[in-house]
Write an enzyme that holds these catalytic residues in place. Structure first.
Site, PDB file in Angstrom:
ATOM      1  N   TYR A 115       0.861  -1.191   0.000  1.00  0.00           N
ATOM      2  CA  TYR A 115       0.000   0.000   0.000  1.00  0.00           C
ATOM      3  C   TYR A 115       0.891   1.231   0.000  1.00  0.00           C
ATOM      4  O   TYR A 115       1.887   1.294   0.734  1.00  0.00           O
ATOM      5  CB  TYR A 115      -0.883   0.002   1.255  1.00  0.00           C
ATOM      6  N   GLU A 203      -3.647   7.569  -3.850  1.00  0.00           N
ATOM      7  CA  GLU A 203      -3.477   6.288  -3.165  1.00  0.00           C
ATOM      8  C   GLU A 203      -3.283   5.173  -4.192  1.00  0.00           C
ATOM      9  O   GLU A 203      -4.062   5.075  -5.141  1.00  0.00           O
ATOM     10  CB  GLU A 203      -4.737   6.007  -2.342  1.00  0.00           C
TER      11      GLU A 203
END
Lengths: 393, 297
Positions: A115, A203
């Site tokens: 991530y 993101e």
């Protein structure tokens, strides 16, 4: 403002953030052409602004907004089943989202998922890089259950991303050698994109490594600072109004700040804080607000008129509460706007009006002398109680 | 005493020749505020309202008039530069009214202000009012866009992120006979110059302020911080209200900073922090004045 996956991919390419090979298509033929240039494992993804696409269902009964295929013919076939159809996922609501484009890309052999995000942190007033070895899953759950696996790197607002900060993040993710080098290039590009495009968040989830040593962004989510869009006409063009509540799109045309909700008492208020507080007091009195609507500090008669039209476009609305604290704004201007609007829209539901502030006596007189059938209220609490009671009656 | 500004404070306005700035410059003059200068690049030498000299630069305006506070009404694309100009000229206080400044600009402005002697209030705020002693609080210092007449000089300090909701609170206080020492709107943007906590400390140190109303809204954790500090450090009675309990998560409610994201910044968490600090939380926005009465006993 949100953008589509294929638009994110194009932005990534521009800033040197590697993504799997592929392209967007809006017809089955175009999908076939794109797929012909790809490998033997191809993924076809419906382009809508909503999560949970893979587990979604089309209204025509076709299962899944993300499919894995082996060749161009199969890609065209899947594209045919998705294009022009409505996809319902857990994030779209029952009405679903119309799919007008599909993304065709190489399915990547994944070694490990990570991530990576950059966001504007209001507490530290600086960009913060958030990275985790736990990718491909809901990051909020990771943060809750295993906060030690989330790494934050604050970046100086004026100096920007420093090489040692990149090395820190790479090391926290366990990257070394050539992988670390590739990651450094990716993060540098991502940070430049974040700053240059006035993002409030970008993101990548998941960021992946592949067995052949690549580091790739597989999916992306962007949030741009609306205040800065004036200096990014190219990003403004990415805006897809079909992804938004049509009432919100309409309100924006008149400089009204509208957000649709599920209740049945519509509100029309000046000022964002007071508009939120008005929703709160409706709920407090046992009602449900139908919307947030801030007509701004200096609303005109024309804006009030349009605000009424937008509110009444919501079939759930059973009553309207107007709450105006005219600080500088003249209450009589608002009153005239209300009278003009009611004359035009043929109002047939209860209207509760609370006016306070500048020139309030004239405003109240304008309302009283008109033929508009309204319920006058003195305080905010009085107004909310009357609106709730009007529906119950 | 009041905080930040009083009836003797000399104020200048950047953007005084714009329609928005001009309108509120006139209202401040009418209120009796010491508005001593205006700044609009290229319009130096003109006057505003027949009595206020206009300068090309803030530095000139400060040197010629002794203004210590600048109110900024400059449009968003030029607002960051205007704030930095005020800081460069060494004003004690810059109050940025402008709504819609890019967050990145404010991030850089705040970083650049580190170590300067200027305090920034706002942006995206209604400004500051220290009410005067005349009729309808005339003769006070009004900086920004708040309606002057709703105020009354007195002992309650008011700090808030919003405009009209602040007027609502002030009006309730005035109607209850409770005057205000100073009312400060700190603004609805995610990055601002002065926090609830900063203002809370000033009210705590101000002998004229005997009670405080703190009005917040969803988003961020500034209200929690202020409440935690007040718990151990402030003996004055405090009432509070948080707007946005019914706001859907993930949506910006008008103000750029009013958003619940990732479960952070909820109204419930803020109200809980306030209650934990012994702050009397208003049940609804009609109850703000009464909540302060209860807090004062």
């Amino acid at each position: 403002m949100n953008i589509h996956e294929y638009q994110a991919k194009e932005l990534f390419e521009k800033f040197g953030v590697p993504t799997p090979k592929g392209q967007v298509a809006d017809t089955p033929e175009a999908a076939r052409e794109v797929a012909q240039g790809l490998g033997s494992e191809i993924v076809v993804k419906a382009q809508v602004h909503a999560g949970g696409r893979g587990k979604g269902t089309f209204k025509n009964g076709f299962q899944g907004g993300v499919h894995l295929v082996k060749d161009a013919a199969a890609a065209a076939d899947i594209a045919e089943k998705m294009l022009g159809e409505t996809l319902v996922t857990h994030q779209t609501g029952e009405e679903g989202k119309l799919v007008s484009k599909v993304m065709i890309a190489d399915a990547v052999d994944i070694e490990k998922e990570y991530y990576l995000a950059i966001l504007m942190d209001r507490e530290s007033r600086s960009p913060v890089i958030v990275a985790s070895t736990e990718g491909g899953v809901n990051i909020e759950e990771v943060a809750e259950k295993t906060p030690e696996l989330i790494h934050n790197q604050k970046i100086h607002p004026l100096l920007g991303l420093q090489p040692y900060e990149i090395r820190n993040v790479a090391s926290k993710l366990g990257f070394s050698g050539d992988t670390a080098k590739q990651f450094a290039k990716l993060l540098k590009g991502l940070f430049k994109l974040f700053i240059d495009c006035d993002c409030s968040m970008v993101e990548i989830n998941p960021l992946v490594t592949t067995p052949d040593g690549q580091v790739l962004a597989l999916d992306a989510k962007f949030d741009f600072d609306d205040n800065a869009l004036y200096r990014h006409p190219d990003i403004q063009k990415l805006h897809d109004p079909t992804e938004e509540d049509p009432r919100e799109v309409e309100a924006a045309k008149y400089d009204l700040n509208y957000i649709g909700l599920d209740g049945n008492i519509a509100c029309l208020v000046n000022g964002a804080g007071l508009a939120m507080a008005t929703m709160d007091i409706i709920k407090h009195c046992g009602g449900e607000p139908a919307n947030f609507l801030d007509v701004g500090g200096g609303a005109t008669q024309e804006q009030v008129r349009n605000a009424f039209k937008i509110i009444l476009g919501d079939p759930n609305v059973k009553a309207i509460l107007v709450n105006i604290f005219g600080g500088i704004m003249d209450c009589d201007v608002i009153a005239k706007g209300i009278v003009a609007a009611c004359g035009e829209v043929n109002l047939n539901i209860p209207l509760v009006v609370r006016l306070e502030g500048n020139n309030v006596a004239a405003g109240k007189a304008t309302l009283a002398n008109s033929d508009v059938d309204l319920i006058a209220a003195d305080t905010l609490a009085d107004a909310a109680e009357k609106a709730v009671a009007a529906i119950a009656a | 005493m009041a905080i930040l500004v009083d009836e003797n404070t000399k104020v200048l306005i950047q953007g005084i020749t714009g329609s928005f700035g001009g309108r509120h410059a006139q209202l401040s003059l009418d209120y009796g505020t010491q508005l001593v200068a205006g700044v609009t690049p290229g319009k130096g030498g003109q006057t505003f309202g027949g009595c206020v000299p206009i300068f090309d630069t803030v530095e000139q305006a400060v040197a010629e008039t002794g203004a210590t506070v600048s109110a900024i009404f400059v449009p968003p694309p030029f607002a960051a530069d205007a704030i930095l100009e005020a800081v460069g000229a060494g004003v004690a206080l810059a109050v940025a009214i402008t709504e819609g400044i890019p967050v990145m600009d404010m991030m850089r402005v705040r970083a650049a202000m580190l170590g300067s002697k200027t305090r920034l209030i706002g942006p995206n705020c209604p400004g500051i009012v220290t009410p005067g002693l005349g009729k309808d609080s005339h003769g006070g210092c009004r900086i920004g866009i708040a309606p002057g007449y709703i105020h009354k000089r007195g002992k309650v300090g008011v700090v808030s992120r919003s405009g009209t909701l602040t007027y609502e609170a002030v009006w309730q206080l005035t109607n209850l006979g409770l005057g205000q020492s100073t009312c400060v709107g700190i603004g609805g943007d995610p990055i601002n110059g002065t926090s609830h906590l900063d203002i809370m400390k000033m009210f705590n140190d101000d002998p004229e302020t005997e009670a405080i109303i703190m009005i917040g809204e969803i988003g961020g954790t500034a209200e929690e911080e202020a409440a935690a500090w007040a718990k151990d450090n402030c003996d004055k009675p405090i009432a509070g209200f948080i707007a946005g309990a019914t706001a859907p998560p993930g949506r910006r409610m008008g103000h750029a900073g009013a958003i619940v994201s990732g479960g952070m910044g909820t109204a419930e968490a803020k109200m809980e922090a306030m209650r934990d600090a012994g702050i009397e939380v208003a049940q609804n926005p009609s109850d703000m004045g009464d909540a302060l009465m209860r807090a004062m006993g």
